[in-house]
Design a protein around this motif. Structure first.
Motif, PDB file in Angstrom:
ATOM      1  N   ARG A   1      -1.836  10.367  -5.304  1.00 58.08           N
ATOM      2  CA  ARG A   1      -1.420   9.520  -5.399  1.00 58.08           C
ATOM      3  C   ARG A   1      -1.850   8.314  -4.715  1.00 58.08           C
ATOM      4  NH1 ARG A   1       1.765   9.144  -9.883  1.00 58.08           N
ATOM      5  NH2 ARG A   1       0.058   9.355 -11.279  1.00 58.08           N
TER       6      ARG A   1
ATOM      7  N   LEU B   1       2.549   2.733 -13.933  1.00 56.08           N
ATOM      8  CA  LEU B   1       2.454   1.247 -14.536  1.00 56.08           C
ATOM      9  C   LEU B   1       3.875   0.456 -15.813  1.00 56.08           C
ATOM     10  CD1 LEU B   1      -1.363   0.140 -14.062  1.00 56.08           C
ATOM     11  CD2 LEU B   1       0.532  -0.313 -11.992  1.00 56.08           C
TER      12      LEU B   1
ATOM     13  N   LEU C   1       7.990   2.950  -7.103  1.00 53.20           N
ATOM     14  CA  LEU C   1       6.627   4.264  -6.603  1.00 53.20           C
ATOM     15  C   LEU C   1       7.285   4.870  -6.518  1.00 53.20           C
ATOM     16  CD1 LEU C   1       4.071   1.893  -5.667  1.00 53.20           C
ATOM     17  CD2 LEU C   1       3.583   2.850  -7.586  1.00 53.20           C
TER      18      LEU C   1
ATOM     19  N   ALA D   1      -0.998  -3.250  -4.592  1.00 51.73           N
ATOM     20  CA  ALA D   1      -0.290  -3.909  -5.497  1.00 51.73           C
ATOM     21  C   ALA D   1      -0.507  -5.023  -4.527  1.00 51.73           C
ATOM     22  CB  ALA D   1       1.292  -3.795  -5.225  1.00 51.73           C
TER      23      ALA D   1
ATOM     24  N   SER E   1      -4.936   8.307  -9.178  1.00 53.80           N
ATOM     25  CA  SER E   1      -4.401   9.606  -8.786  1.00 53.80           C
ATOM     26  C   SER E   1      -5.938  10.894  -8.908  1.00 53.80           C
ATOM     27  CB  SER E   1      -3.835  10.052 -10.509  1.00 53.80           C
ATOM     28  OG  SER E   1      -2.588   9.259 -10.858  1.00 53.80           O
TER      29      SER E   1
ATOM     30  N   GLU F   1      -0.407   8.478 -13.848  1.00 48.76           N
ATOM     31  CA  GLU F   1      -0.429   6.639 -13.806  1.00 48.76           C
ATOM     32  C   GLU F   1      -0.334   5.785 -14.532  1.00 48.76           C
ATOM     33  OE1 GLU F   1      -4.836   7.168 -14.938  1.00 48.76           O
ATOM     34  OE2 GLU F   1      -3.454   8.395 -12.629  1.00 48.76           O
TER      35      GLU F   1
ATOM     36  N   TYR G   1      -4.885  -0.171 -14.065  1.00 46.72           N
ATOM     37  CA  TYR G   1      -5.425  -1.567 -13.706  1.00 46.72           C
ATOM     38  C   TYR G   1      -3.895  -2.045 -14.063  1.00 46.72           C
ATOM     39  CZ  TYR G   1      -9.784   0.030 -11.678  1.00 46.72           C
ATOM     40  OH  TYR G   1     -10.371   0.674 -10.709  1.00 46.72           O
TER      41      TYR G   1
ATOM     42  N   CYS H   1      -1.560   4.067  -4.458  1.00 45.94           N
ATOM     43  CA  CYS H   1      -1.573   2.005  -5.086  1.00 45.94           C
ATOM     44  C   CYS H   1      -1.883   1.439  -3.936  1.00 45.94           C
ATOM     45  CB  CYS H   1      -0.122   2.459  -5.737  1.00 45.94           C
ATOM     46  SG  CYS H   1       0.075   3.454  -6.998  1.00 45.94           S
TER      47      CYS H   1
ATOM     48  N   ALA I   1      -1.734  -4.947 -10.065  1.00 38.05           N
ATOM     49  CA  ALA I   1      -1.575  -3.623  -9.356  1.00 38.05           C
ATOM     50  C   ALA I   1      -2.903  -2.488  -9.285  1.00 38.05           C
ATOM     51  CB  ALA I   1      -0.189  -3.431  -9.509  1.00 38.05           C
TER      52      ALA I   1
ATOM     53  N   ALA J   1      -3.251   1.961 -10.108  1.00 38.45           N
ATOM     54  CA  ALA J   1      -2.779   3.018  -9.506  1.00 38.45           C
ATOM     55  C   ALA J   1      -4.203   3.986  -9.429  1.00 38.45           C
ATOM     56  CB  ALA J   1      -1.536   3.346 -10.403  1.00 38.45           C
TER      57      ALA J   1
ATOM     58  N   HIS K   1       0.772  -1.208  -0.086  1.00 37.55           N
ATOM     59  CA  HIS K   1      -0.022   0.171   0.401  1.00 37.55           C
ATOM     60  C   HIS K   1       0.739   0.972  -0.104  1.00 37.55           C
ATOM     61  CE1 HIS K   1       0.307  -1.324   3.919  1.00 37.55           C
ATOM     62  NE2 HIS K   1       1.277  -0.208   4.459  1.00 37.55           N
TER      63      HIS K   1
END
Length: 289
Positions: free
Chosen positions: A71, A108, A95, A75, A130, A104, A142, A73, A126, A128, A59
């Motif tokens: 942002r 990725l 990251l 994963a 924003s 984003e 994604y 994320c 993952a 991500a 996280h």
């Protein structure tokens, strides 16, 4: 990387001083149950590694150096336990490096390419996200990750927030699967009171005593029953439901992470002078540290 207690302390500091800019608020793959405070966002993250210590769920929450872009994320590295934690640490480092990319999808793609052909290559899903508070603009991408659940306060209902693309070929694949993979995004304007929930497979694949998985539908029903509930209670309800369903208070079947946020009235649109001042402030802080 900070330990879980240090992460929570930093989050509390953000609550007390929301004017801070140019910062990684926290990030990691430790057990944590803590609030999130960002410009225009409040939320909660719960993460519990199956093997204790560090796990494969990551996280991450940050503010870009302009202070304009938030942002977060989530994963999920294949597997769990201490060996996988090494991969998680590298993804966390990357990251941080990509924190200031406003798109984003580039985040990725950069992660995917950097993980290819290394000793850390391991399939990773993952998500991500924003968020630009002055415009209330949310974008989500994604990499093979379960799509987020989005609650529209105006409509009073939850739906899945899936990415949109017209591109052909490999798209939105997990990280470290194919170097040429591309990533799409979903873009929408949110309103105060709207909510977003992200989970890892440890939530959806939690087994009952007879081996039936928790699944998307069960989470759909829980969210519908609690539509409009404050975000802290919502996360607590998801975890309580998982513990009751599995019969295991420790949720030892897999790494489990829930990251949920509610969008609030954010700061007003910032002028060019403020933007430049924030970037200069961030540059000076990096020089001093």
């Amino acid at each position: 990387m900070p330990m879980a207690g240090e992460q929570q302390a930093v989050v509390r500091n953000m609550t007390e001083a929301p004017q801070l800019v140019c910062a990684e608020i926290w990030g990691g793959n430790h057990a944590i149950d803590a609030p999130i405070r960002l410009p225009g966002i409040r939320g909660q993250v719960f993460s519990l590694p199956a093997a204790g210590g560090r796990g494969g769920d990551i996280h991450y929450v940050s503010i870009c150096s302009s202070g304009l872009l938030s942002r977060f994320c989530l994963a999920d590295v294949a597997g769990h336990g201490e060996p996988v934690a090494q991969v998680s640490q590298e993804i966390h480092r990357l990251l941080r490096q990509f924190m200031n990319h406003h798109d984003e999808r580039r985040v990725l793609a950069g992660l995917n390419q950097r993980l290819q052909g290394t000793e850390l290559e391991r399939m990773t899903t993952a998500a991500a996200v924003s968020y630009l508070p002055p415009l209330r603009m949310l974008t989500v991408s994604y990499a093979g990750h379960p799509p987020a659940w989005f609650y529209s306060r105006a409509q009073g209902r939850w739906s899945r927030l899936r990415a949109e693309t017209r591109r052909k070929g490999p798209i939105d694949l997990p990280l470290a699967v194919l170097r040429e993979a591309a990533y799409s995004r979903r873009k929408l304007r949110v309103r105060p009171g709207d909510q977003l929930v992200l989970v890892t497979d440890g939530v959806l694949e939690a087994p009952s005593s007879d081996g039936v998985l928790y699944g998307d539908d069960r989470l759909d029903r829980l969210l519908d029953e609690r539509a409009g509930e404050p975000i802290e209670g919502l996360v607590a309800a998801i975890i309580a439901s998982l513990r009751a369903y599995t019969g295991d208070p420790q949720l030892g079947h897999d790494d489990v992470t829930v990251l949920a946020v509610e969008f609030q009235k954010g700061p007003p649109a910032l002028g060019l002078g403020t933007l430049l001042r924030n970037r200069l402030f961030g540059w000076r802080r990096r020089r001093e540290t």
